[in-house]
Write a protein that holds these residues in place. Sequence first.
Motif, mmCIF file in Angstrom:
data_model
loop_
_atom_site.group_PDB
_atom_site.id
_atom_site.type_symbol
_atom_site.label_atom_id
_atom_site.label_comp_id
_atom_site.label_asym_id
_atom_site.label_seq_id
_atom_site.Cartn_x
_atom_site.Cartn_y
_atom_site.Cartn_z
ATOM 1 N N PHE A 160 0.599 -1.977 1.837
ATOM 2 C CA PHE A 160 0.935 -2.239 0.437
ATOM 3 C C PHE A 160 1.989 -1.245 -0.020
ATOM 4 C CE2 PHE A 160 0.669 -2.159 -4.118
ATOM 5 C CZ PHE A 160 0.284 -3.443 -4.502
ATOM 6 N N LEU A 161 3.050 -1.768 -0.655
ATOM 7 C CA LEU A 161 4.130 -0.954 -1.193
ATOM 8 C C LEU A 161 4.228 -1.172 -2.697
ATOM 9 C CD1 LEU A 161 6.804 0.737 -1.088
ATOM 10 C CD2 LEU A 161 7.994 -1.420 -0.587
ATOM 11 N N LEU A 162 4.154 -0.093 -3.463
ATOM 12 C CA LEU A 162 4.469 -0.140 -4.888
ATOM 13 C C LEU A 162 5.835 0.504 -5.072
ATOM 14 C CD1 LEU A 162 3.936 -0.567 -7.905
ATOM 15 C CD2 LEU A 162 2.691 1.610 -7.919
ATOM 16 N N ARG A 168 -4.741 3.248 -10.603
ATOM 17 C CA ARG A 168 -5.913 3.970 -10.106
ATOM 18 C C ARG A 168 -7.005 2.999 -9.660
ATOM 19 N NH1 ARG A 168 -6.189 7.647 -15.015
ATOM 20 N NH2 ARG A 168 -5.267 9.646 -14.438
ATOM 21 N N SER A 169 -7.310 2.038 -10.512
ATOM 22 C CA SER A 169 -8.386 1.087 -10.218
ATOM 23 C C SER A 169 -8.060 0.265 -8.973
ATOM 24 C CB SER A 169 -8.605 0.177 -11.431
ATOM 25 O OG SER A 169 -9.586 -0.784 -11.162
ATOM 26 N N PHE A 170 -6.830 -0.246 -8.910
ATOM 27 C CA PHE A 170 -6.423 -1.030 -7.750
ATOM 28 C C PHE A 170 -6.439 -0.182 -6.492
ATOM 29 C CE2 PHE A 170 -3.102 -2.087 -4.720
ATOM 30 C CZ PHE A 170 -3.457 -3.382 -4.387
ATOM 31 N N ARG A 171 -5.855 1.009 -6.566
ATOM 32 C CA ARG A 171 -5.734 1.883 -5.393
ATOM 33 C C ARG A 171 -7.101 2.234 -4.811
ATOM 34 N NH1 ARG A 171 -3.835 7.245 -7.478
ATOM 35 N NH2 ARG A 171 -6.039 7.356 -8.024
ATOM 36 N N ASP A 172 -8.053 2.553 -5.678
ATOM 37 C CA ASP A 172 -9.373 2.947 -5.187
ATOM 38 C C ASP A 172 -10.071 1.782 -4.483
ATOM 39 O OD1 ASP A 172 -8.834 5.391 -6.271
ATOM 40 O OD2 ASP A 172 -10.147 5.157 -8.009
ATOM 41 N N GLU A 173 -9.947 0.587 -5.051
ATOM 42 C CA GLU A 173 -10.573 -0.582 -4.414
ATOM 43 C C GLU A 173 -9.838 -0.951 -3.134
ATOM 44 O OE1 GLU A 173 -12.980 -3.812 -3.491
ATOM 45 O OE2 GLU A 173 -13.300 -2.024 -4.738
ATOM 46 N N TRP A 174 -8.498 -0.863 -3.163
ATOM 47 C CA TRP A 174 -7.724 -1.172 -1.954
ATOM 48 C C TRP A 174 -8.105 -0.223 -0.824
ATOM 49 C CZ3 TRP A 174 -4.521 1.369 1.348
ATOM 50 C CH2 TRP A 174 -3.743 0.597 2.218
ATOM 51 N N ARG A 175 -8.221 1.069 -1.128
ATOM 52 C CA ARG A 175 -8.555 2.049 -0.092
ATOM 53 C C ARG A 175 -9.967 1.835 0.427
ATOM 54 N NH1 ARG A 175 -5.597 4.160 3.403
ATOM 55 N NH2 ARG A 175 -4.145 5.101 1.920
ATOM 56 N N ARG A 176 -10.872 1.415 -0.450
ATOM 57 C CA ARG A 176 -12.234 1.133 0.008
ATOM 58 C C ARG A 176 -12.219 0.011 1.042
ATOM 59 N NH1 ARG A 176 -16.312 -2.212 -0.589
ATOM 60 N NH2 ARG A 176 -15.136 -3.634 -1.932
ATOM 61 N N HIS A 219 -9.522 -0.901 2.880
ATOM 62 C CA HIS A 219 -8.613 -0.614 4.000
ATOM 63 C C HIS A 219 -8.537 0.899 4.236
ATOM 64 C CE1 HIS A 219 -7.248 -4.792 3.723
ATOM 65 N NE2 HIS A 219 -7.032 -4.603 2.438
ATOM 66 N N PRO A 220 -9.618 1.489 4.721
ATOM 67 C CA PRO A 220 -9.602 2.951 4.929
ATOM 68 C C PRO A 220 -8.533 3.401 5.914
ATOM 69 C CG PRO A 220 -11.537 1.931 5.948
ATOM 70 C CD PRO A 220 -10.905 0.878 5.098
ATOM 71 N N GLY A 221 -8.125 2.535 6.810
ATOM 72 C CA GLY A 221 -7.076 2.874 7.770
ATOM 73 C C GLY A 221 -5.766 2.182 7.480
ATOM 74 N N GLY A 222 -5.612 1.628 6.269
ATOM 75 C CA GLY A 222 -4.398 0.898 5.910
ATOM 76 C C GLY A 222 -3.246 1.812 5.550
ATOM 77 N N TRP A 223 -2.144 1.212 5.116
ATOM 78 C CA TRP A 223 -0.928 1.952 4.783
ATOM 79 C C TRP A 223 -0.570 1.674 3.328
ATOM 80 C CZ3 TRP A 223 1.841 5.579 7.384
ATOM 81 C CH2 TRP A 223 3.083 5.937 6.862
ATOM 82 N N GLU A 239 -4.385 9.341 -2.452
ATOM 83 C CA GLU A 239 -4.702 8.314 -1.444
ATOM 84 C C GLU A 239 -3.475 7.618 -0.869
ATOM 85 O OE1 GLU A 239 -7.458 7.691 0.034
ATOM 86 O OE2 GLU A 239 -8.757 8.955 -1.171
ATOM 87 N N LEU A 240 -2.286 8.174 -1.103
ATOM 88 C CA LEU A 240 -1.085 7.561 -0.543
ATOM 89 C C LEU A 240 -0.906 7.967 0.919
ATOM 90 C CD1 LEU A 240 1.636 8.017 -3.322
ATOM 91 C CD2 LEU A 240 0.324 5.948 -2.790
ATOM 92 N N ASP A 241 -0.401 7.035 1.709
ATOM 93 C CA ASP A 241 0.025 7.361 3.064
ATOM 94 C C ASP A 241 1.463 7.849 3.072
ATOM 95 O OD1 ASP A 241 -2.243 6.463 4.960
ATOM 96 O OD2 ASP A 241 -2.046 4.811 3.538
#
Length: 310
Positions: free
Chosen positions: A117-119, A133-141, A143-147, A179-181
């Motif tokens: 995901f790119l913002l 914040r809300s989106f990022r936290d749910e996205w990371r939950r 995709h713990p190994g995502g980008w 939580e950014l890669d």
Amino acid sequence: MALAGTFNLDTLLHGLAEAPQATVAAGGLCYSLLALARLMPGERLLPLAWLAAEDAPHYAPVFATTGCALEGLCAVAGRGNHITLDCRRPDKPEVAELRLPPLAGGQLEPGLACPRFLLNCSSGRDVALETWRSFRDEWRRRHPGGWLQLDWHSLSLDWREGRPRRLRQVPHAFDWVQELDLLQMTLVEAGSLTGRPPRRLEDAADLVLRLRKAGCRRVVVTAGAAGLLYADGSGLRRQAAWAPSQVRDTTGCGDVLGAALLATLGRGWPVEEALPVAARMAGLACAGVGLAKLDALSPVDDHRPATKSK
């Protein structure tokens, strides 16, 4: 792969100071979208953005060229964002007409299914911090190994219609980077976190370390022809810029760099292979004007040293 931001209609002023030429072209998120399609052919791209009805014909060729998924676009009546960029000056001042509101949480929701995901903050009002914040936290939950990648871009600029945009200090700036890669910003944009832009890349080292402590795994700070500064858990690294034979317009070159970093680092390339390829792609994009310059890009896999040696 999902990418969120804003489609802007750009007026690029170039040529002689006393007789400027004006090129009207699709801009904003279009640069990231088209660059990713060139650098990662075959990748399914899901843009999440408003689509203003009056400006939609300017973006239609980009959608057709990239073959992107269109279900993440949200139609809105009237005109969208219009940006005038004076490419005759090195600092490239811009005057903006920002009509589109930030994306709501529901509009970002399709991106929760994408492990990359790119913002790209291509207007500075792309999404509100609480929504992010809300989106990022749910996205990371999910995709713990995502980008997860963020281009700071216009988030660093204030806005008043009819007046050139100026650097601003971003409220709660370090909350954006958790939580950014990968976080990408220019040396000038770094001043929106510190109050004053660092003069040299070396002067940005302390800020980079603060960003990493705030929860950002990798940081890239760019300085045009001076190259870039990269930081991760292994330390700091400098990468020289790749200079084309002619520089005509640097608009969108940061977007190309970000796309190339996503296409390389975001797919597990070693940093010593990824950074030179990303710098080359960004340099190639300086030789033209508008989106047509991206025709010079080719798949990053064609430029990987290990691939060439086989």
